[in-house]
Design a protein around this motif. Structure first.
Motif, PDB file in Angstrom:
ATOM      1  N   MET A   1     -21.077  39.895 -40.397  1.00  0.00           N
ATOM      2  CA  MET A   1     -21.763  39.071 -39.429  1.00  0.00           C
ATOM      3  C   MET A   1     -20.830  37.997 -38.888  1.00  0.00           C
ATOM      4  O   MET A   1     -19.883  37.605 -39.555  1.00  0.00           O
ATOM      5  CB  MET A   1     -22.967  38.370 -40.076  1.00  0.00           C
ATOM      6  CG  MET A   1     -24.129  39.289 -40.345  1.00  0.00           C
ATOM      7  SD  MET A   1     -25.540  38.352 -40.905  1.00  0.00           S
ATOM      8  CE  MET A   1     -26.709  39.661 -41.114  1.00  0.00           C
ATOM      9  N   GLU A  47     -24.308  39.011 -48.267  1.00  0.00           N
ATOM     10  CA  GLU A  47     -23.478  40.166 -47.956  1.00  0.00           C
ATOM     11  C   GLU A  47     -23.227  40.977 -49.218  1.00  0.00           C
ATOM     12  O   GLU A  47     -22.960  40.429 -50.280  1.00  0.00           O
ATOM     13  CB  GLU A  47     -22.143  39.727 -47.351  1.00  0.00           C
ATOM     14  CG  GLU A  47     -21.267  40.907 -46.930  1.00  0.00           C
ATOM     15  CD  GLU A  47     -19.981  40.461 -46.262  1.00  0.00           C
ATOM     16  OE1 GLU A  47     -19.628  39.273 -46.420  1.00  0.00           O
ATOM     17  OE2 GLU A  47     -19.353  41.290 -45.592  1.00  0.00           O
ATOM     18  N   ARG A 180     -22.569  47.935 -30.204  1.00  0.00           N
ATOM     19  CA  ARG A 180     -21.299  47.753 -30.903  1.00  0.00           C
ATOM     20  C   ARG A 180     -21.269  48.653 -32.137  1.00  0.00           C
ATOM     21  O   ARG A 180     -21.753  48.289 -33.203  1.00  0.00           O
ATOM     22  CB  ARG A 180     -21.119  46.289 -31.297  1.00  0.00           C
ATOM     23  CG  ARG A 180     -19.699  45.954 -31.748  1.00  0.00           C
ATOM     24  CD  ARG A 180     -19.546  44.466 -31.961  1.00  0.00           C
ATOM     25  NE  ARG A 180     -18.168  44.113 -32.259  1.00  0.00           N
ATOM     26  CZ  ARG A 180     -17.756  42.878 -32.531  1.00  0.00           C
ATOM     27  NH1 ARG A 180     -18.628  41.883 -32.523  1.00  0.00           N
ATOM     28  NH2 ARG A 180     -16.492  42.629 -32.797  1.00  0.00           N
ATOM     29  N   THR A 182     -18.957  49.443 -34.054  1.00  0.00           N
ATOM     30  CA  THR A 182     -18.076  49.015 -35.151  1.00  0.00           C
ATOM     31  C   THR A 182     -18.707  47.936 -36.018  1.00  0.00           C
ATOM     32  O   THR A 182     -18.120  47.532 -37.022  1.00  0.00           O
ATOM     33  CB  THR A 182     -16.742  48.479 -34.594  1.00  0.00           C
ATOM     34  OG1 THR A 182     -17.009  47.357 -33.741  1.00  0.00           O
ATOM     35  CG2 THR A 182     -16.006  49.551 -33.816  1.00  0.00           C
ATOM     36  N   GLN A 183     -19.899  47.464 -35.644  1.00  0.00           N
ATOM     37  CA  GLN A 183     -20.539  46.367 -36.377  1.00  0.00           C
ATOM     38  C   GLN A 183     -22.017  46.660 -36.645  1.00  0.00           C
ATOM     39  O   GLN A 183     -22.871  45.786 -36.518  1.00  0.00           O
ATOM     40  CB  GLN A 183     -20.412  45.060 -35.586  1.00  0.00           C
ATOM     41  CG  GLN A 183     -19.001  44.523 -35.475  1.00  0.00           C
ATOM     42  CD  GLN A 183     -18.509  43.950 -36.785  1.00  0.00           C
ATOM     43  OE1 GLN A 183     -19.271  43.327 -37.521  1.00  0.00           O
ATOM     44  NE2 GLN A 183     -17.248  44.159 -37.098  1.00  0.00           N
ATOM     45  N   GLN A 185     -25.265  46.992 -38.688  1.00  0.00           N
ATOM     46  CA  GLN A 185     -25.731  46.295 -39.880  1.00  0.00           C
ATOM     47  C   GLN A 185     -26.835  47.092 -40.575  1.00  0.00           C
ATOM     48  O   GLN A 185     -27.764  47.571 -39.925  1.00  0.00           O
ATOM     49  CB  GLN A 185     -26.293  44.918 -39.510  1.00  0.00           C
ATOM     50  CG  GLN A 185     -25.341  44.040 -38.725  1.00  0.00           C
ATOM     51  CD  GLN A 185     -24.216  43.511 -39.596  1.00  0.00           C
ATOM     52  OE1 GLN A 185     -24.463  42.867 -40.611  1.00  0.00           O
ATOM     53  NE2 GLN A 185     -22.991  43.779 -39.190  1.00  0.00           N
ATOM     54  N   THR A 198     -22.017  45.865 -43.365  1.00  0.00           N
ATOM     55  CA  THR A 198     -21.543  46.203 -42.031  1.00  0.00           C
ATOM     56  C   THR A 198     -20.852  47.560 -42.058  1.00  0.00           C
ATOM     57  O   THR A 198     -19.990  47.812 -42.903  1.00  0.00           O
ATOM     58  CB  THR A 198     -20.556  45.135 -41.519  1.00  0.00           C
ATOM     59  OG1 THR A 198     -21.212  43.859 -41.525  1.00  0.00           O
ATOM     60  CG2 THR A 198     -20.097  45.457 -40.103  1.00  0.00           C
ATOM     61  N   ASN A 200     -18.814  50.675 -39.794  1.00  0.00           N
ATOM     62  CA  ASN A 200     -18.061  51.038 -38.596  1.00  0.00           C
ATOM     63  C   ASN A 200     -18.367  52.507 -38.282  1.00  0.00           C
ATOM     64  O   ASN A 200     -17.666  53.415 -38.723  1.00  0.00           O
ATOM     65  CB  ASN A 200     -16.562  50.832 -38.827  1.00  0.00           C
ATOM     66  CG  ASN A 200     -15.753  50.995 -37.552  1.00  0.00           C
ATOM     67  OD1 ASN A 200     -16.118  51.760 -36.663  1.00  0.00           O
ATOM     68  ND2 ASN A 200     -14.640  50.283 -37.459  1.00  0.00           N
ATOM     69  N   GLN A 212     -18.118  54.914 -44.250  1.00  0.00           N
ATOM     70  CA  GLN A 212     -18.861  54.143 -43.255  1.00  0.00           C
ATOM     71  C   GLN A 212     -20.260  54.697 -42.998  1.00  0.00           C
ATOM     72  O   GLN A 212     -20.881  54.401 -41.981  1.00  0.00           O
ATOM     73  CB  GLN A 212     -18.065  54.089 -41.947  1.00  0.00           C
ATOM     74  CG  GLN A 212     -16.722  53.414 -42.071  1.00  0.00           C
ATOM     75  CD  GLN A 212     -16.836  52.005 -42.636  1.00  0.00           C
ATOM     76  OE1 GLN A 212     -17.594  51.175 -42.125  1.00  0.00           O
ATOM     77  NE2 GLN A 212     -16.101  51.732 -43.702  1.00  0.00           N
ATOM     78  N   GLY A 229     -21.049  40.821 -29.938  1.00  0.00           N
ATOM     79  CA  GLY A 229     -21.019  40.277 -31.293  1.00  0.00           C
ATOM     80  C   GLY A 229     -22.391  40.072 -31.881  1.00  0.00           C
ATOM     81  O   GLY A 229     -23.409  40.409 -31.284  1.00  0.00           O
ATOM     82  N   ILE A 230     -22.434  39.508 -33.087  1.00  0.00           N
ATOM     83  CA  ILE A 230     -23.670  39.314 -33.830  1.00  0.00           C
ATOM     84  C   ILE A 230     -23.884  37.833 -34.092  1.00  0.00           C
ATOM     85  O   ILE A 230     -22.982  37.147 -34.563  1.00  0.00           O
ATOM     86  CB  ILE A 230     -23.618  40.049 -35.180  1.00  0.00           C
ATOM     87  CG1 ILE A 230     -23.316  41.529 -34.958  1.00  0.00           C
ATOM     88  CG2 ILE A 230     -24.915  39.873 -35.945  1.00  0.00           C
ATOM     89  CD1 ILE A 230     -23.009  42.254 -36.233  1.00  0.00           C
TER      90      ILE A 230
END
Length: 251
Positions: A1, A47, A180, A182-183, A185, A198, A200, A212, A229-230
């Motif tokens: 994040m 996390e 996104r 790559t991010q 969640q 997270t 990818n 991933q 972004g987040i």
């Protein structure tokens, strides 16, 4: 994040259908742990957590499989006559199974080996037997929440052998162009804590990075942010609210 440095107290407001929900008050810093206030809300966002890499081998499914509501199992106890009240045991919506001799036992969230250990200990207080085995009869439906920049956001039902993040995204129509990849969640509530990981997904698809893609559990949230972004308050907490409302309505 993405955490804003020196983030102070804020709140967010979301509408689910015609119901308005005020988001919890949150205070965060550069730490990856956030405290949340609210009776039906998870109290912390952390996390990490027990996210297992999804396997492509169906024969290994039961190694990581965790029981959930509406699963049906057979319990074979050595020394007891066959059919002694131990067949077609369904786990109820509260995660408990009603069993002869021992009554109500919580099995949801356990692997078959963990469930066996619990039952051996509980039943061993009333019966003498050398061993037992647990056999899956049928799998209950798994529902996950796929949110954000996907084709069909909402609640999606997955089969037990396709219970992973990539399958959930595919079920929701895939990631939109502005999403996104790559991010991505994955959020999971255990007790009073919401864990997140997270992923990818771009690397999973293009570089075949199998790490991933993770195994999901019933009630998990998969969220795809926009490409800019987040932000915790704008992107994640509204879905925590939706999750809390859904859980409150389906208790």
């Amino acid at each position: 994040m993405i955490w804003k440095k020196g983030l102070t107290v804020f709140s967010a407001f979301v509408v689910a259908g015609s119901v308005g929900i005020m988001a919890p008050t949150v205070q965060a810093s550069e730490s990856t742990s956030v405290s949340i206030a609210g009776n039906d809300m998870p109290h912390h966002i952390v996390e990490g957590g027990d996210f297992k890499t999804a396997t492509l081998r169906p024969d290994r499914l039961l190694e990581t499989y965790r029981l959930t509501k509406y699963d049906v199992i057979d319990i074979q106890v050595i020394g007891l006559p066959e059919g002694a009240g131990m067949s077609d045991i369904m786990i109820g919506p509260d995660g408990y199974a009603q069993l002869p001799y021992v009554g109500s036992v919580k099995l949801a969230g356990l692997t078959l080996d963990e469930a066996k250990a619990v039952l051996m200990e509980r039943m061993g207080q009333y019966l003498r037997f050398p061993d037992m085995s647990l056999i899956m009869r049928s799998y209950g439906p798994r529902k996950v929440y796929v949110m954000g920049e996907v084709g069909s956001p909402g609640i999606h039902e997955l089969s037990a052998d396709n219970l992973n993040a990539y399958a959930a995204l595919s079920s929701a129509g895939g990631i939109k162009r502005r999403g996104r990849s790559t991010q991505v969640q994955v959020l999971r509530v255990v007790g009073d804590t919401m864990y997140y990981k997270t992923l990818n997904i771009k690397n999973y698809i293009k570089k075949h990075d199998l790490t991933q893609n993770v195994v999901l559990q019933d009630g998990d949230i998969v969220y795809v942010p926009r490409s800019n972004g987040i932000k915790l308050d704008e992107d994640v907490l509204p879905y925590v609210n939706v999750w809390a409302m859904y859980k409150a309505l389906t208790k």
